[in-house]
Design a protein around this motif. Structure first.
Motif, PDB file in Angstrom:
ATOM      1  N   LYS A 317       0.833  -1.192   0.000  1.00 26.43           N
ATOM      2  CA  LYS A 317       0.000   0.000   0.000  1.00 26.43           C
ATOM      3  C   LYS A 317       0.871   1.247   0.000  1.00 26.43           C
ATOM      4  O   LYS A 317       1.926   1.287   0.624  1.00 26.43           O
ATOM      5  N   PHE A 318       0.381   2.260  -0.706  1.00 29.55           N
ATOM      6  CA  PHE A 318       1.058   3.548  -0.729  1.00 29.55           C
ATOM      7  C   PHE A 318      -0.014   4.614  -0.896  1.00 29.55           C
ATOM      8  O   PHE A 318      -0.849   4.531  -1.799  1.00 29.55           O
ATOM      9  N   SER A 319      -0.025   5.587  -0.006  1.00 29.93           N
ATOM     10  CA  SER A 319      -1.018   6.682  -0.029  1.00 29.93           C
ATOM     11  C   SER A 319      -2.442   6.150  -0.064  1.00 29.93           C
ATOM     12  O   SER A 319      -3.311   6.705  -0.747  1.00 29.93           O
ATOM     13  N   GLY A 320      -2.681   5.054   0.656  1.00 22.39           N
ATOM     14  CA  GLY A 320      -4.018   4.504   0.747  1.00 22.39           C
ATOM     15  C   GLY A 320      -4.424   3.614  -0.410  1.00 22.39           C
ATOM     16  O   GLY A 320      -5.528   3.054  -0.403  1.00 22.39           O
ATOM     17  N   ASN A 321      -3.562   3.460  -1.408  1.00 17.01           N
ATOM     18  CA  ASN A 321      -3.867   2.657  -2.581  1.00 17.01           C
ATOM     19  C   ASN A 321      -3.199   1.282  -2.476  1.00 17.01           C
ATOM     20  O   ASN A 321      -2.082   1.168  -1.966  1.00 17.01           O
ATOM     21  N   MET A 322      -3.876   0.236  -2.956  1.00 23.79           N
ATOM     22  CA  MET A 322      -3.314  -1.109  -2.959  1.00 23.79           C
ATOM     23  C   MET A 322      -2.742  -1.412  -4.345  1.00 23.79           C
ATOM     24  O   MET A 322      -3.436  -1.284  -5.353  1.00 23.79           O
ATOM     25  N   TYR A 323      -1.471  -1.823  -4.360  1.00 19.22           N
ATOM     26  CA  TYR A 323      -0.748  -2.062  -5.602  1.00 19.22           C
ATOM     27  C   TYR A 323      -0.499  -3.551  -5.815  1.00 19.22           C
ATOM     28  O   TYR A 323      -0.375  -4.320  -4.864  1.00 19.22           O
ATOM     29  N   GLY A 324      -0.387  -3.921  -7.092  1.00 20.76           N
ATOM     30  CA  GLY A 324       0.004  -5.272  -7.446  1.00 20.76           C
ATOM     31  C   GLY A 324       0.733  -5.269  -8.774  1.00 20.76           C
ATOM     32  O   GLY A 324       0.567  -4.345  -9.588  1.00 20.76           O
ATOM     33  N   PRO A 325       1.553  -6.287  -9.041  1.00 18.27           N
ATOM     34  CA  PRO A 325       2.234  -6.383 -10.329  1.00 18.27           C
ATOM     35  C   PRO A 325       1.243  -6.687 -11.445  1.00 18.27           C
ATOM     36  O   PRO A 325       0.290  -7.457 -11.257  1.00 18.27           O
ATOM     37  N   TYR A 326       1.445  -6.071 -12.596  1.00 15.42           N
ATOM     38  CA  TYR A 326       0.585  -6.314 -13.750  1.00 15.42           C
ATOM     39  C   TYR A 326       0.896  -7.686 -14.338  1.00 15.42           C
ATOM     40  O   TYR A 326       2.053  -8.056 -14.518  1.00 15.42           O
ATOM     41  N   PHE A 327      -0.150  -8.450 -14.620  1.00 12.75           N
ATOM     42  CA  PHE A 327       0.022  -9.800 -15.165  1.00 12.75           C
ATOM     43  C   PHE A 327       0.038  -9.733 -16.692  1.00 12.75           C
ATOM     44  O   PHE A 327      -0.996  -9.547 -17.333  1.00 12.75           O
ATOM     45  N   ASP A 328       1.242  -9.907 -17.252  1.00 15.39           N
ATOM     46  CA  ASP A 328       1.423  -9.902 -18.703  1.00 15.39           C
ATOM     47  C   ASP A 328       2.147 -11.182 -19.106  1.00 15.39           C
ATOM     48  O   ASP A 328       2.130 -12.178 -18.372  1.00 15.39           O
ATOM     49  N   ASP A 329       2.793 -11.193 -20.264  1.00 10.92           N
ATOM     50  CA  ASP A 329       3.476 -12.405 -20.724  1.00 10.92           C
ATOM     51  C   ASP A 329       4.670 -12.770 -19.850  1.00 10.92           C
ATOM     52  O   ASP A 329       5.082 -13.935 -19.824  1.00 10.92           O
ATOM     53  N   ASP A 330       5.252 -11.804 -19.132  1.00 12.24           N
ATOM     54  CA  ASP A 330       6.302 -12.146 -18.159  1.00 12.24           C
ATOM     55  C   ASP A 330       5.748 -13.081 -17.082  1.00 12.24           C
ATOM     56  O   ASP A 330       6.380 -14.072 -16.706  1.00 12.24           O
ATOM     57  N   VAL A 331       4.563 -12.770 -16.583  1.00 13.02           N
ATOM     58  CA  VAL A 331       3.923 -13.608 -15.566  1.00 13.02           C
ATOM     59  C   VAL A 331       3.490 -14.937 -16.175  1.00 13.02           C
ATOM     60  O   VAL A 331       3.632 -16.000 -15.548  1.00 13.02           O
ATOM     61  N   LEU A 332       2.992 -14.899 -17.395  1.00 10.70           N
ATOM     62  CA  LEU A 332       2.592 -16.127 -18.079  1.00 10.70           C
ATOM     63  C   LEU A 332       3.762 -17.098 -18.191  1.00 10.70           C
ATOM     64  O   LEU A 332       3.587 -18.311 -18.018  1.00 10.70           O
ATOM     65  N   ASP A 333       4.964 -16.586 -18.462  1.00  8.95           N
ATOM     66  CA  ASP A 333       6.141 -17.457 -18.550  1.00  8.95           C
ATOM     67  C   ASP A 333       6.383 -18.200 -17.239  1.00  8.95           C
ATOM     68  O   ASP A 333       6.713 -19.387 -17.235  1.00  8.95           O
ATOM     69  N   ILE A 334       6.233 -17.494 -16.118  1.00  6.41           N
ATOM     70  CA  ILE A 334       6.465 -18.132 -14.820  1.00  6.41           C
ATOM     71  C   ILE A 334       5.347 -19.132 -14.519  1.00  6.41           C
ATOM     72  O   ILE A 334       5.615 -20.240 -14.023  1.00  6.41           O
ATOM     73  N   TYR A 335       4.121 -18.770 -14.810  1.00  2.00           N
ATOM     74  CA  TYR A 335       3.006 -19.705 -14.647  1.00  2.00           C
ATOM     75  C   TYR A 335       3.222 -20.967 -15.490  1.00  2.00           C
ATOM     76  O   TYR A 335       2.968 -22.089 -15.024  1.00  2.00           O
ATOM     77  N   THR A 336       3.702 -20.804 -16.702  1.00  2.00           N
ATOM     78  CA  THR A 336       3.926 -21.951 -17.587  1.00  2.00           C
ATOM     79  C   THR A 336       4.952 -22.903 -17.015  1.00  2.00           C
ATOM     80  O   THR A 336       4.823 -24.131 -17.133  1.00  2.00           O
ATOM     81  N   VAL A 337       5.984 -22.366 -16.358  1.00  2.32           N
ATOM     82  CA  VAL A 337       6.972 -23.215 -15.692  1.00  2.32           C
ATOM     83  C   VAL A 337       6.324 -23.993 -14.546  1.00  2.32           C
ATOM     84  O   VAL A 337       6.607 -25.171 -14.327  1.00  2.32           O
ATOM     85  N   ALA A 338       5.440 -23.336 -13.806  1.00  2.00           N
ATOM     86  CA  ALA A 338       4.885 -23.928 -12.581  1.00  2.00           C
ATOM     87  C   ALA A 338       3.674 -24.812 -12.816  1.00  2.00           C
ATOM     88  O   ALA A 338       3.421 -25.735 -12.008  1.00  2.00           O
ATOM     89  N   LYS A 339       2.941 -24.609 -13.872  1.00  2.00           N
ATOM     90  CA  LYS A 339       1.587 -25.160 -13.958  1.00  2.00           C
ATOM     91  C   LYS A 339       1.525 -26.683 -14.021  1.00  2.00           C
ATOM     92  O   LYS A 339       0.518 -27.282 -13.613  1.00  2.00           O
ATOM     93  N   ASN A 340       2.561 -27.328 -14.530  1.00  2.00           N
ATOM     94  CA  ASN A 340       2.541 -28.791 -14.658  1.00  2.00           C
ATOM     95  C   ASN A 340       3.366 -29.512 -13.600  1.00  2.00           C
ATOM     96  O   ASN A 340       3.557 -30.724 -13.699  1.00  2.00           O
ATOM     97  N   LYS A 341       3.831 -28.767 -12.599  1.00  2.00           N
ATOM     98  CA  LYS A 341       4.591 -29.418 -11.536  1.00  2.00           C
ATOM     99  C   LYS A 341       3.660 -30.322 -10.721  1.00  2.00           C
ATOM    100  O   LYS A 341       2.585 -29.904 -10.315  1.00  2.00           O
ATOM    101  N   GLN A 342       4.109 -31.532 -10.512  1.00  2.00           N
ATOM    102  CA  GLN A 342       3.307 -32.504  -9.756  1.00  2.00           C
ATOM    103  C   GLN A 342       3.197 -32.106  -8.285  1.00  2.00           C
ATOM    104  O   GLN A 342       4.095 -31.548  -7.729  1.00  2.00           O
TER     105      GLN A 342
END
Length: 342
Positions: A317-342
């Motif tokens: 939080k900053f100045s009363g606002n809640m922040y988060g990272p934008y989910f784009d193809d950078d995030v998709l790459d990490i999800y793709t690595v993780a999604k099939n882990k047993q």
């Protein structure tokens, strides 16, 4: 520039020849060398690698007694500013076509009972159903017990939780990931309604783990089965979206624990998010606070189904606002690595 957490100091490298003024993200651009690289680790329980599901469950339940869960402190959020030096060069953005890479899934189990999230929000009061696909995360760091929030993701192995990077690793460049990491979906009135699920493996990104950059503050955690069942089959799971608009309606769910909240049940905030910096989003005047870290920004929230699409996670939080990272193809790459882990 430094980002400080209550349990660790997180260093941020100041990139040379940059000013606070930041250009817009460029489609197809690549992040600075290293930051977008996947960072992975096997989870540990009481300092030992988490190997098989039965042992993980036994040790986790033995450690996370009701007394320890009650005494756990909300994880401190990183300090943040609206436009930190270096963001444009480190993560200019890889924004492809808008995609829903996972769809919401209802639970197979009738045990995912309907509850109602407390009607406390900076954006008015309404009846919002608690989601069995959102839960409270517990972990240990430096011999202290903390908690965050997280969301179940409907991945192919039915075993994934999304959360903030600072809920799995201090972001200091060290090799120590958090210990005794468990997930309690739909934690309600201080009780884990659907059991305690033990982490098996963490998947984040070097931009967070090595440098503590806020625009990389996300992680995916794959979970062991519990009593032979997979997490998503028991609780259902949120969908996952990437490259969507930075100005859309979102439902934020988590477990804030500072007044007026107590962290014992889900709370929500709802409104239209806005673009922030280069590769972050924010919800203005968000009342949620410490303990909500890692809880999802959900687009296309369905109050009857009780699921939506994770479009970011609560970071700071900053100045009363809640922040988060934008989910784009950078995030998709990490999800793709993780999604099939047993």
């Amino acid at each position: 520039m430094r980002r400080r957490l209550g349990f660790i100091t997180v260093g941020s490298m100041v990139l040379a020849a940059l000013t606070v003024a930041q250009p817009p993200a460029q489609a197809g651009a690549t992040a600075a060398a290293g930051s977008a690289t996947v960072a992975e680790a096997r989870a540990t329980i009481q300092g030992r690698p988490s190997t098989d599901a039965d042992t993980a469950a036994r040790l986790s339940i033995a450690y996370w007694t009701p007394e320890r869960m009650r005494a756990a402190r909300p994880a401190p959020m990183p300090d943040g500013v609206d436009a930190p030096d270096g963001e444009a060069a480190d993560r200019p953005g890889r924004i492809g076509a808008p995609r829903d890479v996972a769809a919401p899934a209802a639970p197979r189990s009738s045990a995912a009972t309907l509850n109602t999230a407390a009607a406390v929000s900076g954006h008015g009061t309404q009846a919002v159903n608690a989601s069995p696909g959102v839960g409270r995360v517990f972990f240990t760091h430096n011999n202290e017990n903390f908690f965050c929030s997280g969301g179940t993701i409907n991945n192919p192995q039915a075993n994934m939780v999304s959360t903030a990077g600072h809920c799995v690793h201090p972001g200091d460049g060290g090799s120590v990931w958090f210990d005794n990491w468990v997930y309690a979906p739909e934690f309600t009135e201080g009780k884990p309604l659907h059991g305690l699920w033990s982490a098996k493996e963490f998947t984040s990104v070097e931009g967070w783990v090595d440098w503590g950059y806020l625009w990389w503050d996300f992680a995916f955690v794959t979970m062991h089965p519990l009593d032979g069942d997979r997490l998503v089959h028991v609780t259902g799971g949120q969908g996952l979206s990437v490259n969507k608009s930075k100005t859309l309606s979102a439902m934020l769910l988590g477990y804030p624990a500072e007044a007026p909240y107590d962290g014992q049940s889900q709370y929500y905030a709802q409104g239209n998010i806005k673009a922030a910096g280069v590769q972050r989003v924010k919800l203005k005047d968000c009342p949620l606070n410490h303990g909500a870290s890692g809880g999802p920004f959900l687009r296309a929230w369905d109050n009857d189904l009780r699921f939506g699409y994770v479009n970011s996670v609560m970071s700071y939080k900053f100045s009363g606002n809640m922040y988060g990272p934008y989910f784009d193809d950078d995030v998709l790459d990490i999800y793709t690595v993780a999604k099939n882990k047993q």
